[in-house]
Design a protein around this motif. Structure first.
Motif, PDB file in Angstrom:
ATOM      1  N   PRO A  47       1.203  -0.939  -0.553  1.00 37.14           N
ATOM      2  CA  PRO A  47      -0.528  -0.201   0.187  1.00 37.14           C
ATOM      3  C   PRO A  47       0.643   1.972  -0.244  1.00 37.14           C
ATOM      4  N   LYS A  48       0.495   2.442  -0.706  1.00 33.35           N
ATOM      5  CA  LYS A  48       0.604   3.480  -1.244  1.00 33.35           C
ATOM      6  C   LYS A  48       1.465   4.063   0.613  1.00 33.35           C
ATOM      7  N   CYS A  49       2.092   4.948   1.321  1.00 37.74           N
ATOM      8  CA  CYS A  49       2.554   5.265   2.089  1.00 37.74           C
ATOM      9  C   CYS A  49       2.484   6.847   1.970  1.00 37.74           C
ATOM     10  N   GLY A  50       2.685   7.701   3.036  1.00 40.36           N
ATOM     11  CA  GLY A  50       2.972   9.188   3.183  1.00 40.36           C
ATOM     12  C   GLY A  50       3.508   9.507   2.714  1.00 40.36           C
ATOM     13  N   CYS A  51       4.998   8.824   2.343  1.00 39.91           N
ATOM     14  CA  CYS A  51       6.210   9.536   1.978  1.00 39.91           C
ATOM     15  C   CYS A  51       6.166   8.825   0.455  1.00 39.91           C
ATOM     16  N   GLY A  52       5.275   8.639  -0.220  1.00 41.34           N
ATOM     17  CA  GLY A  52       5.031   8.556  -1.144  1.00 41.34           C
ATOM     18  C   GLY A  52       5.803   7.147  -1.991  1.00 41.34           C
ATOM     19  N   ASN A  53       6.202   6.484  -1.225  1.00 40.81           N
ATOM     20  CA  ASN A  53       7.460   5.025  -1.824  1.00 40.81           C
ATOM     21  C   ASN A  53       5.391   4.176  -1.321  1.00 40.81           C
ATOM     22  N   LYS A  54       5.834   2.857  -1.314  1.00 43.06           N
ATOM     23  CA  LYS A  54       5.154   1.513  -1.412  1.00 43.06           C
ATOM     24  C   LYS A  54       5.169   0.772  -0.583  1.00 43.06           C
ATOM     25  N   GLY A  55       4.665   0.009   0.353  1.00 43.16           N
ATOM     26  CA  GLY A  55       5.059  -0.685   1.342  1.00 43.16           C
ATOM     27  C   GLY A  55       5.509  -0.198   2.173  1.00 43.16           C
ATOM     28  N   CYS A  56       5.770   1.028   3.068  1.00 47.02           N
ATOM     29  CA  CYS A  56       6.638   1.310   4.064  1.00 47.02           C
ATOM     30  C   CYS A  56       5.291   0.487   5.229  1.00 47.02           C
ATOM     31  N   PHE A  57       6.461   0.267   6.383  1.00 43.86           N
ATOM     32  CA  PHE A  57       6.403  -0.408   7.393  1.00 43.86           C
ATOM     33  C   PHE A  57       4.900   0.047   8.472  1.00 43.86           C
ATOM     34  N   GLU A  58       4.966   1.896   7.808  1.00 39.45           N
ATOM     35  CA  GLU A  58       3.775   2.344   8.397  1.00 39.45           C
ATOM     36  C   GLU A  58       2.718   2.595   7.683  1.00 39.45           C
ATOM     37  N   ALA A  59       2.926   2.477   6.677  1.00 35.84           N
ATOM     38  CA  ALA A  59       1.784   1.946   4.755  1.00 35.84           C
ATOM     39  C   ALA A  59       0.963   0.247   5.770  1.00 35.84           C
ATOM     40  N   LEU A  60       1.745  -0.429   6.379  1.00 32.82           N
ATOM     41  CA  LEU A  60       1.102  -1.270   6.908  1.00 32.82           C
ATOM     42  C   LEU A  60       0.865  -1.358   7.635  1.00 32.82           C
ATOM     43  N   ALA A  61       1.196  -1.050   9.193  1.00 32.14           N
ATOM     44  CA  ALA A  61       1.220  -1.347  10.635  1.00 32.14           C
ATOM     45  C   ALA A  61       0.732  -0.111  11.315  1.00 32.14           C
ATOM     46  N   SER A  62       0.091   1.021  10.902  1.00 31.71           N
ATOM     47  CA  SER A  62       0.399   2.175  11.878  1.00 31.71           C
ATOM     48  C   SER A  62      -1.870   2.766  11.914  1.00 31.71           C
ATOM     49  N   ARG A  63      -1.772   2.727  12.779  1.00 32.41           N
ATOM     50  CA  ARG A  63      -3.078   3.373  12.944  1.00 32.41           C
ATOM     51  C   ARG A  63      -3.788   3.675  11.563  1.00 32.41           C
ATOM     52  N   THR A  64      -3.202   4.630  10.785  1.00 31.36           N
ATOM     53  CA  THR A  64      -3.413   4.887   9.269  1.00 31.36           C
ATOM     54  C   THR A  64      -3.819   3.775   8.811  1.00 31.36           C
ATOM     55  N   ALA A  65      -2.399   2.884   8.706  1.00 27.50           N
ATOM     56  CA  ALA A  65      -2.827   1.360   7.997  1.00 27.50           C
ATOM     57  C   ALA A  65      -4.330   0.386   7.952  1.00 27.50           C
ATOM     58  N   ILE A  66      -4.338   0.599   9.315  1.00 24.76           N
ATOM     59  CA  ILE A  66      -5.395  -0.455  10.131  1.00 24.76           C
ATOM     60  C   ILE A  66      -6.172  -0.060   9.389  1.00 24.76           C
ATOM     61  N   PHE A  67      -7.245   1.208   9.646  1.00 28.96           N
ATOM     62  CA  PHE A  67      -7.910   2.192   9.622  1.00 28.96           C
ATOM     63  C   PHE A  67      -8.158   2.197   7.818  1.00 28.96           C
ATOM     64  N   ASN A  68      -6.852   2.404   6.763  1.00 28.53           N
ATOM     65  CA  ASN A  68      -7.591   1.898   5.680  1.00 28.53           C
ATOM     66  C   ASN A  68      -7.344   0.428   4.729  1.00 28.53           C
TER      67      ASN A  68
END
Ligand SMILES: [Zn+2]
Length: 327
Positions: free
Chosen positions: A179-200
Motif C-alpha cells: 500500500p502507498k505510504c504518505g512518503c510517496g513510496n509503497k509498502g513502507c512499515f508505516e503503510a502496513l501497521a500504523s493506525r492509518t494503515a489499519i483504518f485504510n
C-alpha cells in the motif's frame, strides 16, 4: 529520593505533534509536576503554532505555581527531520514546515534555553532514562500511532545519523508494491501497521462488503476510528478487526526482527497509541514473529518490551534532553 530544593531547577518537556501540543514541568529527578495540552492548529502557520507552543509551556508552568524563571530550559520534540546543533526543523510535513529556526524563535518568546530534537528520538530518550534508568547500552524505540517512528540509542547516546534523519524506521519497505505510504513510496512499515494503515484496510474491507461491528459503532465510513474502538470490537468478537490488527502485529514483528538483526540491541521498546491500546491483542504476536525471523544469537539477552510512559514519553524525553545539555 531527594528532590530539588532550589526553585530554579525545573525542566520543561514539550511534545509538538501535528494535532496537539503537550507540555510538562519536571523536577531534576524527572517527576512530572503538571501538564498542559493545546491543539496545534498548524493551518494557522508556523508563527501562530510557535506562539501556541510558548503558551502551552507558560500555562504548564503556571499550573505548577512556578514562573519561567524557575525553569532551566525547555526540550522540545518536533515531528520531522531536525538539526539539533542548529536548532532548526529541516522538514516537518505534518506541520507544513521547512527550514524553520524553532530554537531561536522559542528562545525569543520564552527567554530560556531551548533544545530541539525529533519527536521519536526524544520519546526514546525519555523511555531510556526515566523508565529504564539509562541502563541499556543499545536501545531502539518503535512508536506506532497515526504513523510509525523510531529512536535509536547506541552506546547510551541518541544516534541521529549524518544528516539528522536517522530513525525513520516507519519507512523501511516491508512489501514491494504494498500500500502507498504518505512518503510517496509503497509498502513502507508505516503503510502496513500504523493506525492509518489499519483504518485504510478496514475501510477497504467494508467497501468490499465485509461485516464488522465497527460500522455499528462509527458508521459506514468508520469516521473517527480510534485504537480503543479496535480493542472494543475485538473483545466483542469482531473477526474483521481481529484479522486486520493481527496482520499489523505480524508486520510489526517482522520490523522488530529486522531492527534486531541490524543493531543487535539490548532492548527494543514498543510505544505509541496503537501499542498502548492494543498491547494485549498484539504483543505476543509481535514477539513470536520477531523471534521467528531473527538470526541466531541476535535474541540472546534481547528484551522486547512496551513502554508504560504512554503519551508522556515525549515530554519526559524533553526534560531529559535539557538535563543532559545543561549538565
Ligand atoms: Zn513511507
Amino acid at each position: 529520593m531527594a528532590e530539588a530544593t532550589s526553585k530554579t531547577d525545573f525542566y520543561v518537556g514539550v511534545d509538538l505533534g501535528g494535532t496537539k501540543i503537550l507540555s510538562g514541568v519536571f523536577t531534576p529527578a524527572l517527576k512530572c509536576l503538571g501538564k498542559t495540552k493545546l491543539t496545534t492548529k498548524s493551518e494557522r502557520g508556523s508563527d501562530a503554532v510557535l506562539d501556541r507552543v510558548a503558551r502551552c509551556v507558560t500555562d504548564a508552568i503556571d499550573e505548577c505555581d512556578l514562573s519561567i524563571k524557575n525553569c532551566k530550559g525547555i526540550g522540545i520534540g518536533a515531528p520531522g527531520a531536525v538539526d539539533f546543533e542548529a536548532g532548526r526543523v529541516i522538514f516537518a510535513p505534518n506541520l507544513g514546515w521547512k527550514d524553520l529556526p524553532v530554537k531561536k524563535e522559542l528562545e525569543k518568546r520564552l527567554d530560556v534555553p531551548v533544545f530541539l530534537e525529533n519527536d521519536c528520538n526524544i520519546a526514546a530518550l525519555g523511555v531510556h532514562e526515566r523508565e529504564l534508568g539509562g541502563k541499556p547500552r543499545h536501545m531502539i524505540g518503535i512508536f506506532v500511532g497515526t504513523g510509525i517512528g523510531g529512536g535509536i540509542i547506541l552506546d547510551g547516546k541518541l544516534f541521529s545519523g549524518a544528516g539528522h534523519t536517522a530513525g525513520e524506521l516507519g519507512h523501511m519497505v516491508l512489501e514491494m508494491d504494498g500500500p502507498k505510504c504518505g512518503c510517496g513510496n509503497k509498502g513502507c512499515f508505516e503503510a502496513l501497521a500504523s493506525r492509518t494503515a489499519i483504518f485504510n484496510r478496514l475501510q477497504a474491507a467494508v467497501k468490499d462488503g465485509e461485516k464488522t461491528i465497527l460500522t455499528d459503532m462509527l458508521g459506514e465510513k468508520l469516521e473517527g476510528l480510534r485504537s480503543g474502538d479496535l480493542r472494543k470490537a475485538i473483545r466483542r468478537g469482531d473477526k474483521l478487526a481481529d484479522k486486520v490488527v493481527e496482520d499489523a502485529a505480524q508486520y510489526i514483528g517482522i520490523a522488530v526482527s529486522n531492527i534486531a538483526n541490524f543493531f543487535n540491541p539490548d532492548v527494543i521498546v514498543l510505544g505509541g497509541g496503537v501499542m498502548a491500546a492494543l498491547e494485549e491483542e498484539m504483543f505476543s504476536i509481535i514477539t513470536e514473529v520477531a523471534h521467528d525471523y531473527m538470526m541466531p544469537g541476535v535474541d540472546k539477552g534481547l528484551d522486547i518490551i512496551t513502554t508504560k510512559l504512554g503519551d508522556d514519553a515525549g515530554i519526559t524525553g524533553g526534560a531529559v534532553l535539557v538535563r543532559q545539555q545543561l549538565k
